[in-house]
Structure formats: C-alpha cells, structure tokens
Design a protein around this motif. Sequence first.
Motif, PDB file in Angstrom:
ATOM      1  N   GLU A 140      69.705 -76.637   7.683  1.00 17.06           N
ATOM      2  CA  GLU A 140      70.034 -76.434   9.097  1.00 17.06           C
ATOM      3  C   GLU A 140      71.474 -75.935   9.274  1.00 17.06           C
ATOM      4  O   GLU A 140      72.302 -76.087   8.381  1.00 17.06           O
ATOM      5  N   ILE A 141      71.740 -75.375  10.428  1.00 19.42           N
ATOM      6  CA  ILE A 141      73.117 -75.040  10.807  1.00 19.42           C
ATOM      7  C   ILE A 141      73.754 -76.366  11.228  1.00 19.42           C
ATOM      8  O   ILE A 141      73.234 -77.032  12.123  1.00 19.42           O
ATOM      9  N   PRO A 142      74.847 -76.812  10.551  1.00 21.87           N
ATOM     10  CA  PRO A 142      75.374 -78.137  10.910  1.00 21.87           C
ATOM     11  C   PRO A 142      75.872 -78.165  12.358  1.00 21.87           C
ATOM     12  O   PRO A 142      76.565 -77.246  12.797  1.00 21.87           O
ATOM     13  N   SER A 143      75.503 -79.209  13.075  1.00 20.93           N
ATOM     14  CA  SER A 143      75.904 -79.288  14.481  1.00 20.93           C
ATOM     15  C   SER A 143      77.427 -79.395  14.605  1.00 20.93           C
ATOM     16  O   SER A 143      78.003 -79.039  15.625  1.00 20.93           O
ATOM     17  N   SER A 144      78.089 -79.850  13.523  1.00 22.93           N
ATOM     18  CA  SER A 144      79.547 -79.985  13.566  1.00 22.93           C
ATOM     19  C   SER A 144      80.259 -78.644  13.735  1.00 22.93           C
ATOM     20  O   SER A 144      81.442 -78.614  14.074  1.00 22.93           O
ATOM     21  N   ILE A 145      79.556 -77.532  13.516  1.00 24.35           N
ATOM     22  CA  ILE A 145      80.178 -76.218  13.746  1.00 24.35           C
ATOM     23  C   ILE A 145      80.658 -76.133  15.198  1.00 24.35           C
ATOM     24  O   ILE A 145      81.621 -75.438  15.513  1.00 24.35           O
ATOM     25  N   GLY A 146      80.018 -76.905  16.075  1.00 23.28           N
ATOM     26  CA  GLY A 146      80.423 -76.957  17.476  1.00 23.28           C
ATOM     27  C   GLY A 146      81.859 -77.447  17.680  1.00 23.28           C
ATOM     28  O   GLY A 146      82.429 -77.278  18.755  1.00 23.28           O
ATOM     29  N   LEU A 147      82.441 -78.050  16.639  1.00 25.75           N
ATOM     30  CA  LEU A 147      83.829 -78.527  16.748  1.00 25.75           C
ATOM     31  C   LEU A 147      84.833 -77.407  16.478  1.00 25.75           C
ATOM     32  O   LEU A 147      86.032 -77.574  16.721  1.00 25.75           O
ATOM     33  N   LEU A 148      84.353 -76.278  15.961  1.00 29.95           N
ATOM     34  CA  LEU A 148      85.269 -75.173  15.638  1.00 29.95           C
ATOM     35  C   LEU A 148      85.502 -74.339  16.895  1.00 29.95           C
ATOM     36  O   LEU A 148      85.100 -73.179  17.002  1.00 29.95           O
ATOM     37  N   THR A 149      86.200 -74.933  17.854  1.00 33.81           N
ATOM     38  CA  THR A 149      86.255 -74.336  19.193  1.00 33.81           C
ATOM     39  C   THR A 149      87.123 -73.088  19.302  1.00 33.81           C
ATOM     40  O   THR A 149      87.161 -72.470  20.351  1.00 33.81           O
ATOM     41  N   HIS A 150      87.833 -72.730  18.209  1.00 32.64           N
ATOM     42  CA  HIS A 150      88.604 -71.486  18.260  1.00 32.64           C
ATOM     43  C   HIS A 150      87.777 -70.291  17.795  1.00 32.64           C
ATOM     44  O   HIS A 150      88.238 -69.155  17.864  1.00 32.64           O
ATOM     45  N   LEU A 151      86.569 -70.546  17.299  1.00 33.19           N
ATOM     46  CA  LEU A 151      85.763 -69.456  16.724  1.00 33.19           C
ATOM     47  C   LEU A 151      85.509 -68.340  17.730  1.00 33.19           C
ATOM     48  O   LEU A 151      85.075 -68.587  18.851  1.00 33.19           O
ATOM     49  N   GLU A 152      85.762 -67.118  17.299  1.00 33.15           N
ATOM     50  CA  GLU A 152      85.432 -65.942  18.104  1.00 33.15           C
ATOM     51  C   GLU A 152      84.267 -65.180  17.482  1.00 33.15           C
ATOM     52  O   GLU A 152      83.504 -64.523  18.168  1.00 33.15           O
ATOM     53  N   ILE A 153      84.165 -65.252  16.151  1.00 33.11           N
ATOM     54  CA  ILE A 153      83.067 -64.589  15.454  1.00 33.11           C
ATOM     55  C   ILE A 153      82.373 -65.581  14.544  1.00 33.11           C
ATOM     56  O   ILE A 153      83.006 -66.240  13.722  1.00 33.11           O
ATOM     57  N   LEU A 154      81.072 -65.720  14.730  1.00 34.09           N
ATOM     58  CA  LEU A 154      80.269 -66.576  13.852  1.00 34.09           C
ATOM     59  C   LEU A 154      79.094 -65.752  13.361  1.00 34.09           C
ATOM     60  O   LEU A 154      78.221 -65.367  14.141  1.00 34.09           O
ATOM     61  N   ASN A 155      79.114 -65.444  12.063  1.00 35.44           N
ATOM     62  CA  ASN A 155      78.049 -64.628  11.491  1.00 35.44           C
ATOM     63  C   ASN A 155      77.372 -65.391  10.361  1.00 35.44           C
ATOM     64  O   ASN A 155      77.925 -65.545   9.282  1.00 35.44           O
ATOM     65  N   LEU A 156      76.172 -65.876  10.656  1.00 33.55           N
ATOM     66  CA  LEU A 156      75.387 -66.602   9.646  1.00 33.55           C
ATOM     67  C   LEU A 156      74.107 -65.829   9.343  1.00 33.55           C
ATOM     68  O   LEU A 156      73.145 -66.373   8.807  1.00 33.55           O
ATOM     69  N   SER A 157      74.101 -64.543   9.698  1.00 34.13           N
ATOM     70  CA  SER A 157      72.882 -63.741   9.575  1.00 34.13           C
ATOM     71  C   SER A 157      72.485 -63.514   8.120  1.00 34.13           C
ATOM     72  O   SER A 157      73.304 -63.668   7.209  1.00 34.13           O
ATOM     73  N   GLU A 158      71.226 -63.163   7.911  1.00 34.74           N
ATOM     74  CA  GLU A 158      70.703 -62.830   6.576  1.00 34.74           C
ATOM     75  C   GLU A 158      70.907 -63.943   5.559  1.00 34.74           C
ATOM     76  O   GLU A 158      71.536 -63.772   4.518  1.00 34.74           O
ATOM     77  N   ASN A 159      70.382 -65.105   5.925  1.00 33.74           N
ATOM     78  CA  ASN A 159      70.317 -66.247   5.018  1.00 33.74           C
ATOM     79  C   ASN A 159      68.910 -66.807   5.121  1.00 33.74           C
ATOM     80  O   ASN A 159      67.993 -66.110   5.580  1.00 33.74           O
ATOM     81  N   GLN A 160      68.738 -68.062   4.726  1.00 32.93           N
ATOM     82  CA  GLN A 160      67.417 -68.693   4.846  1.00 32.93           C
ATOM     83  C   GLN A 160      67.553 -69.973   5.663  1.00 32.93           C
ATOM     84  O   GLN A 160      66.954 -70.997   5.345  1.00 32.93           O
ATOM     85  N   LEU A 161      68.391 -69.907   6.703  1.00 32.61           N
ATOM     86  CA  LEU A 161      68.642 -71.091   7.521  1.00 32.61           C
ATOM     87  C   LEU A 161      67.408 -71.433   8.334  1.00 32.61           C
ATOM     88  O   LEU A 161      66.739 -70.536   8.863  1.00 32.61           O
ATOM     89  N   SER A 162      67.114 -72.725   8.429  1.00 35.20           N
ATOM     90  CA  SER A 162      65.912 -73.141   9.142  1.00 35.20           C
ATOM     91  C   SER A 162      66.273 -74.182  10.198  1.00 35.20           C
ATOM     92  O   SER A 162      67.441 -74.387  10.497  1.00 35.20           O
ATOM     93  N   ASP A 163      65.275 -74.838  10.729  1.00 30.83           N
ATOM     94  CA  ASP A 163      65.465 -75.804  11.798  1.00 30.83           C
ATOM     95  C   ASP A 163      65.840 -75.058  13.080  1.00 30.83           C
ATOM     96  O   ASP A 163      65.777 -73.837  13.135  1.00 30.83           O
ATOM     97  N   SER A 164      66.273 -75.792  14.088  1.00 33.53           N
ATOM     98  CA  SER A 164      66.546 -75.101  15.355  1.00 33.53           C
ATOM     99  C   SER A 164      68.044 -74.802  15.489  1.00 33.53           C
ATOM    100  O   SER A 164      68.861 -75.330  14.741  1.00 33.53           O
ATOM    101  N   ILE A 165      68.375 -73.970  16.454  1.00 36.16           N
ATOM    102  CA  ILE A 165      69.779 -73.636  16.705  1.00 36.16           C
ATOM    103  C   ILE A 165      70.419 -74.861  17.368  1.00 36.16           C
ATOM    104  O   ILE A 165      69.932 -75.329  18.394  1.00 36.16           O
ATOM    105  N   PRO A 166      71.501 -75.429  16.762  1.00 33.67           N
ATOM    106  CA  PRO A 166      72.047 -76.653  17.355  1.00 33.67           C
ATOM    107  C   PRO A 166      72.643 -76.416  18.745  1.00 33.67           C
ATOM    108  O   PRO A 166      73.329 -75.428  18.971  1.00 33.67           O
ATOM    109  N   GLU A 167      72.322 -77.329  19.606  1.00 30.51           N
ATOM    110  CA  GLU A 167      72.825 -77.336  20.977  1.00 30.51           C
ATOM    111  C   GLU A 167      74.367 -77.233  21.009  1.00 30.51           C
ATOM    112  O   GLU A 167      74.952 -76.624  21.893  1.00 30.51           O
TER     113      GLU A 167
END
Length: 251
Positions: A140-167
């Motif tokens: 899964e995409i770790p929900s803790s990524i939500g703590l990286l509040t300075h992020l302007e670009i998040l590119n996790l494309s072209e992997n095998q990530l599963s589960d749902s997109i974290p709220e």
Amino acid sequence: MEFQLYKIALSTVYLICLFLSLPNLPLKVACDVSEAQAFLIWKSSIHIKTKPLLASWSKTKTSPCSWFGVSCNDAGRVTGINLAGSGLNGTLQNFPFSSFPNLVHLNLSMNELFGSIPPQISQLYNLIYLDLSTNRFSGEIPSSIGLLTHLEILNLSENQLSDSIPEELGQLRSLDKLFLHNNNLHGVVPSSLDNLSKLTHLHLYNNPLSGSIPPELDRRLYERSYHELWNNQYSDKVHGPGGGRQPPAGV
Ligand SMILES: *[C@@H]1O[C@H](CO)[C@@H](O)[C@H](O)[C@H]1NC(C)=O
Ligand SMILES: *[C@@H]1O[C@H](CO)[C@@H](O)[C@H](O)[C@H]1NC(C)=O
Ligand SMILES: *[C@@H]1O[C@H](CO)[C@@H](O)[C@H](O)[C@H]1NC(C)=O
C-alpha cells in the motif's frame, strides 16, 4: 546482530548531532560522518549496477556531499538525492530516512527497487519532490505520506502498488502534481483529495479504481488544465456521459 548494533550506534551519533548542532560549534564533520555512514548502510543492503555510484560512495570519504547523486546545502547537510536510473536493485527497508531531515529532493525513479514503501518515509519532513516512479514497489501507499506537507510533486507511477489511495493524501496542501498511474490501486478516489487546492496535474489511469474524481477537484482540474484531465481519465465510469466531461473532437 552486528547490523542492529551498528544502527543503534549511528542513531546515537545522530541524536548527539541534533542535540549539539548549535551555531558555531565545530560539529559539522561529526554530523556529516553520520550521514555518510547512513548511506553506506543502505548501500550495503542493495545491489548496484552503476560504476560511478560504486566508486564515489566510499568509506574513505567523511562527507557524502561529493558523492554521485548527492547534493548538499552550504552547511554541508544533504538536501538532494538523485539516483534515478542508477541500476539500484533492492528495498528501502534500510534506507536511513531519519538521517536526512534536510532532504528536499528524493529521486529514485527508474530503478529495480521493490518491497513496500516504508512508513518512515514521513521522517523526510522537508521533502518537496518525491519521485519513486518506474520501480517494482508493491503493497500500500503508506498513509504517513500525508505528513509530508511540503510536497509539491509526488510521483509513484509505474509500480505495483495496491490497496486504496490513502485518504491522508488530502493533507498534502502544497501538492501540484500527483502521478499514481500504472499501478494496481483499487477502491474509490478519496473525497479528501478535494482539499488539494493547488493541484494542477492528476494521473490515475491504468488502475482498477472505481467511482469518480471528487467534484471540486474535478472542477478545478477542468478549469486549469483541460487536456490533462482528458489524459487522466482512468475509466469510462469516471468521465462518462453525464458524469464528467468529454474531450472536444480533436483533443
Ligand atoms: C527524476 O529523474 C528523472 C531522470 O533524470 C527525471 O526524468 C525526472 O523528471 C526526475 N523527477 C523529478 C520529480 O524531478
Ligand atoms: C536483483 O537482484 C537479485 C539478487 O538479489 C536477482 O536475483 C535479481 O535477478 C535482480 N533483478 C534484476 C532485475 O536485475
Ligand atoms: C514524475 O512525475 C513528475 C510530476 O509530473 C515529473 O516531474 C517527473 O518527471 C516524473 N518522473 C519521471 C521519471 O518521469
């Protein structure tokens, strides 16, 4: 066992660095050594095919600032790691996230990295660009990524990530570009993404997602970048007749 002890020793050095890194104290060198050692621990846990990387990441150098793919600020702290397409084969399980509090730019795209994205990635709290695209990350995409509040670009494309997109991705108020296409993400697109008021580019295609883009977000993306929206269609259900918008002929 030896590895665990090494890690404990390093965290201790790092804590001392934090504690003593007051202005004018000559401790910069000690702190750099800890960043260098932290890198070497990770290096020893992965397979690397790139010669410059193998050559420059060496035990004999005390500061990593001159190493291949590493950039530093004037104070000699690591602010950028760009190892895109460097033939890295391994996981991020031993990546020393806590050693790089000043990291702004992390680019590990186009390697052969696999396993999960560790939740500890949230320790890189100054990160603005995170590119882990085109690897073999799963889970899964770790929900803790939500703590990286300075992020302007998040590119996790072209992997095998599963589960749902974290709220929690809805907490990334500075986010400009969110690329999650070509994964195995399912479930609905969380309505919290409506909070991403600065978002201009959203790529979700080639995921078995259901439902629709949250309405506010859909409206803003439509106003800002119509062509991108067309590219972003991830299923007929999302922007089908009556739901979303159809591209004009010729787009
Ligand atoms: C990461 O590096 C690749 C290869 O150089 C580049 O195409 C991509 O734009 C970089 N990602 C970011 C977010 O800068
Ligand atoms: C990655 O390394 C492993 C050895 O740990 C090897 O079996 C595998 O083939 C490598 N993968 C690639 C794509 O080179
Ligand atoms: C990942 O997406 C970002 C945001 O659009 C882009 O700048 C970057 O170039 C992409 N990475 C690669 C490797 O294409």
